[in-house]
Scaffold this motif. Structure first.
Motif, PDB file in Angstrom:
ATOM      1  N   MET A   1       8.051   4.900  -7.236  1.00  0.00           N
ATOM      2  CA  MET A   1       8.955   5.926  -7.753  1.00  0.00           C
ATOM      3  C   MET A   1       9.351   5.657  -9.200  1.00  0.00           C
ATOM      4  O   MET A   1       9.503   6.591  -9.991  1.00  0.00           O
ATOM      5  N   ALA A   2       9.510   4.392  -9.564  1.00  0.00           N
ATOM      6  CA  ALA A   2       9.852   4.065 -10.947  1.00  0.00           C
ATOM      7  C   ALA A   2       8.758   4.505 -11.913  1.00  0.00           C
ATOM      8  O   ALA A   2       9.033   4.809 -13.079  1.00  0.00           O
ATOM      9  N   LEU A   3       7.524   4.560 -11.423  1.00  0.00           N
ATOM     10  CA  LEU A   3       6.395   4.983 -12.253  1.00  0.00           C
ATOM     11  C   LEU A   3       6.096   6.471 -12.120  1.00  0.00           C
ATOM     12  O   LEU A   3       5.069   6.957 -12.599  1.00  0.00           O
ATOM     13  N   GLY A   4       6.988   7.192 -11.455  1.00  0.00           N
ATOM     14  CA  GLY A   4       6.802   8.636 -11.314  1.00  0.00           C
ATOM     15  C   GLY A   4       5.771   9.013 -10.279  1.00  0.00           C
ATOM     16  O   GLY A   4       5.185  10.103 -10.336  1.00  0.00           O
ATOM     17  N   ILE A   5       5.541   8.126  -9.307  1.00  0.00           N
ATOM     18  CA  ILE A   5       4.563   8.368  -8.245  1.00  0.00           C
ATOM     19  C   ILE A   5       5.319   8.730  -6.966  1.00  0.00           C
ATOM     20  O   ILE A   5       6.172   7.959  -6.520  1.00  0.00           O
ATOM     21  N   PRO A   6       5.053   9.886  -6.353  1.00  0.00           N
ATOM     22  CA  PRO A   6       5.749  10.236  -5.106  1.00  0.00           C
ATOM     23  C   PRO A   6       5.411   9.233  -4.008  1.00  0.00           C
ATOM     24  O   PRO A   6       4.268   8.798  -3.881  1.00  0.00           O
ATOM     25  N   ALA A   7       6.424   8.870  -3.227  1.00  0.00           N
ATOM     26  CA  ALA A   7       6.253   7.844  -2.197  1.00  0.00           C
ATOM     27  C   ALA A   7       6.345   8.439  -0.803  1.00  0.00           C
ATOM     28  O   ALA A   7       7.153   9.334  -0.537  1.00  0.00           O
ATOM     29  N   ILE A   8       5.507   7.932   0.086  1.00  0.00           N
ATOM     30  CA  ILE A   8       5.584   8.256   1.508  1.00  0.00           C
ATOM     31  C   ILE A   8       5.769   6.939   2.244  1.00  0.00           C
ATOM     32  O   ILE A   8       5.025   5.987   2.016  1.00  0.00           O
ATOM     33  N   ALA A   9       6.773   6.881   3.116  1.00  0.00           N
ATOM     34  CA  ALA A   9       7.088   5.608   3.756  1.00  0.00           C
ATOM     35  C   ALA A   9       7.593   5.814   5.171  1.00  0.00           C
ATOM     36  O   ALA A   9       8.012   6.907   5.555  1.00  0.00           O
ATOM     37  N   SER A  10       7.545   4.735   5.928  1.00  0.00           N
ATOM     38  CA  SER A  10       8.171   4.727   7.252  1.00  0.00           C
ATOM     39  C   SER A  10       9.677   4.606   7.054  1.00  0.00           C
ATOM     40  O   SER A  10      10.144   3.873   6.180  1.00  0.00           O
TER      41      SER A  10
ATOM     42  N   PHE B   1      -2.431   5.402  -9.016  1.00  0.00           N
ATOM     43  CA  PHE B   1      -2.019   6.098  -7.799  1.00  0.00           C
ATOM     44  C   PHE B   1      -1.508   7.503  -8.116  1.00  0.00           C
ATOM     45  O   PHE B   1      -0.744   7.698  -9.059  1.00  0.00           O
ATOM     46  N   ASP B   2      -1.902   8.454  -7.304  1.00  0.00           N
ATOM     47  CA  ASP B   2      -1.281   9.779  -7.306  1.00  0.00           C
ATOM     48  C   ASP B   2      -0.201   9.851  -6.233  1.00  0.00           C
ATOM     49  O   ASP B   2       0.769  10.597  -6.362  1.00  0.00           O
ATOM     50  N   ILE B   3      -0.385   9.052  -5.177  1.00  0.00           N
ATOM     51  CA  ILE B   3       0.558   8.986  -4.059  1.00  0.00           C
ATOM     52  C   ILE B   3       0.673   7.518  -3.657  1.00  0.00           C
ATOM     53  O   ILE B   3      -0.344   6.824  -3.533  1.00  0.00           O
ATOM     54  N   GLY B   4       1.897   7.031  -3.451  1.00  0.00           N
ATOM     55  CA  GLY B   4       2.101   5.658  -3.005  1.00  0.00           C
ATOM     56  C   GLY B   4       2.569   5.628  -1.566  1.00  0.00           C
ATOM     57  O   GLY B   4       3.425   6.433  -1.174  1.00  0.00           O
ATOM     58  N   VAL B   5       2.019   4.736  -0.762  1.00  0.00           N
ATOM     59  CA  VAL B   5       2.384   4.684   0.657  1.00  0.00           C
ATOM     60  C   VAL B   5       2.990   3.321   1.020  1.00  0.00           C
ATOM     61  O   VAL B   5       2.624   2.285   0.445  1.00  0.00           O
ATOM     62  N   MET B   6       3.912   3.351   1.984  1.00  0.00           N
ATOM     63  CA  MET B   6       4.551   2.132   2.470  1.00  0.00           C
ATOM     64  C   MET B   6       4.780   2.238   3.975  1.00  0.00           C
ATOM     65  O   MET B   6       5.905   2.471   4.428  1.00  0.00           O
ATOM     66  N   PRO B   7       3.737   2.059   4.778  1.00  0.00           N
ATOM     67  CA  PRO B   7       3.917   2.087   6.236  1.00  0.00           C
ATOM     68  C   PRO B   7       4.547   0.787   6.726  1.00  0.00           C
ATOM     69  O   PRO B   7       4.282  -0.290   6.182  1.00  0.00           O
ATOM     70  N   LEU B   8       5.407   0.897   7.735  1.00  0.00           N
ATOM     71  CA  LEU B   8       6.044  -0.262   8.364  1.00  0.00           C
ATOM     72  C   LEU B   8       6.171  -0.019   9.859  1.00  0.00           C
ATOM     73  O   LEU B   8       6.317   1.125  10.304  1.00  0.00           O
ATOM     74  N   THR B   9       6.140  -1.095  10.622  1.00  0.00           N
ATOM     75  CA  THR B   9       6.470  -0.991  12.039  1.00  0.00           C
ATOM     76  C   THR B   9       7.987  -1.028  12.177  1.00  0.00           C
ATOM     77  O   THR B   9       8.675  -1.659  11.371  1.00  0.00           O
TER      78      THR B   9
END
Length: 378
Positions: free
Chosen positions: A302-311, A277-285
């Motif tokens: 984040m622990a692996l140094g991957i920027p996260a995008i989340a709800s 992954f270059d970017i990790g995502v975590m969508p939630l309702t």
């Protein structure tokens, strides 16, 4: 068998080293417990063979047999409980029915229960594959078990607030990551490039510019990706042949996006797969069930140094610092804007990833939470 000092019996639904909630909430502290002279044994309700069958459609007769076997094992275990100093119960002792086991442990054998959960399990949320079980679930038992427990261990503040209605000894015990021995990019140098080249190279032009947007989870959380699919489709048009959307799970969702790639989850390759992954995502309702989520996906990225995008739901709003180590997105437009920023700017990805890992090491690692975990047994 002689009774041991500081002897803990761990009661959990699934076999050891298989389920993420168990691995990252208490199993990874086993070496610490041994170092602190604790002795322990773990007893799962489902065997390894029954667990592999549990979430597949059909096989009703076999599921019933394994269910009955689990109840028999729990009943027999009661005669061994008296040897324990603590009984650590993760989520529940039995998957259906009233909390008879927990009641016996607390009221008959007078043992100190450490009750641990990382979801809003007092609310109905059963998969389609096991819709029958949802009718037999005893969701109200959560409050009773909290009341009978010596201490309650919760994964986020929302869960703590619920537990405090029934017990004053409630500990915020976040889901943590082993940032030294497992989620440590330094241990897997060179893996990222080789993994990318191994997947869909015949369909991707210009691998040097390929950006992988990734998600990981189980079949029960696949539904959250649906909200993100229109964004991925839009990005495919804006960045033709430059993005890839990867899902790591125990079930192939077969999403209808051209850049989609499925990776079957494996404990042996989990970290190498995530490092694609270059970017990790975590969508939630934004609902009451999701409010109980403890942000595990974001923690892994984040622990692996991957920027996260989340709800901004559940623990995500605390884990991610907006614009510092990731993005929190309310709307689909915000999701697309954040993804575009990271797709176009590799330097931003690297810097956010570095800041994210730093926060994980300092606040969400096994080492940073060890004293907090041990305090459950004091």
């Amino acid at each position: 068998m002689d009774r041991k000092k500081n002897f803990i019996i761990f009661i959990c639904p699934y076999p050891a080293e298989q389920a993420p909630s168990q691995r990252f909430r208490f199993e990874q502290y086993f070496s610490l417990l041994k170092h602190r002279s604790f002795h322990f044994e773990i007893y799962s309700f489902w065997s390894l063979s029954s667990w592999k069958l549990l979430y597949k459609k059909g096989s009703v007769a076999n599921k019933f047999f394994f269910l009955l076997a689990g109840f028999i094992k729990r009943f027999i275990l009661l005669f061994y409980i008296q040897k324990a100093d603590f009984v650590f119960i993760h989520r529940e002792a039995t998957p259906i029915g009233p909390p008879w086991f927990e009641w016996a442990v607390a009221k008959v054998f007078r043992k100190r229960i450490i009750y641990d959960f990382d979801d809003a399990i007092w609310l109905p949320n059963t998969s389609e594959e096991n819709s029958l079980a949802s009718k037999l679930k005893w969701h109200s038992k959560v409050s009773s078990i909290c009341r009978w427990s010596y201490a309650v261990s919760c994964g986020n503040q929302y869960l703590c607030d619920f537990a405090k209605q029934f017990n004053q000894r409630v500990f915020l015990n976040p889901t943590t990551i082993d940032t030294d021995n497992l989620h440590n990019p330094a241990l897997y140098k060179g893996i990222h490039v080789s993994s990318v080249n191994a997947l869909r190279t015949d369909e991707v032009k210009g691998l040097a510019d390929l950006v992988t947007i990734g998600w990981t989870g189980t079949h029960s959380t696949l539904k959250y990706i649906d909200m993100l699919l229109p964004v991925i489709q839009s990005l495919e048009k804006k960045f033709p042949n430059r993005i890839r959307f990867v899902a790591i799970a125990d079930k192939n969702p077969s999403f209808s996006v051209s850049s989609f790639c499925f990776i079957s989850w494996s404990k042996e390759t989990e970290i190498q797969d995530l490092l694609q992954f270059d970017i990790g995502v975590m969508p939630l309702t934004d609902d009451v069930w999701a409010s109980g989520k403890c942000g595990f996906k974001a923690l892994q990225y984040m622990a692996l140094g991957i920027p996260a995008i989340a709800s901004p739901v559940g623990a995500n709003s605390i884990i991610i610092d907006e614009g510092v180590n990731g993005f929190l997105c309310h709307s689909l437009q915000q999701w697309e804007t954040a993804l575009i920023k990271l797709i176009q700017d590799p330097t931003l990805r690297r810097e956010m990833g570095e800041r994210g890992r730093k926060k994980m090491v300092e606040h969400y690692s096994v080492s940073s939470n060890s004293s907090n975990f041990i305090s459950l047994f004091e």
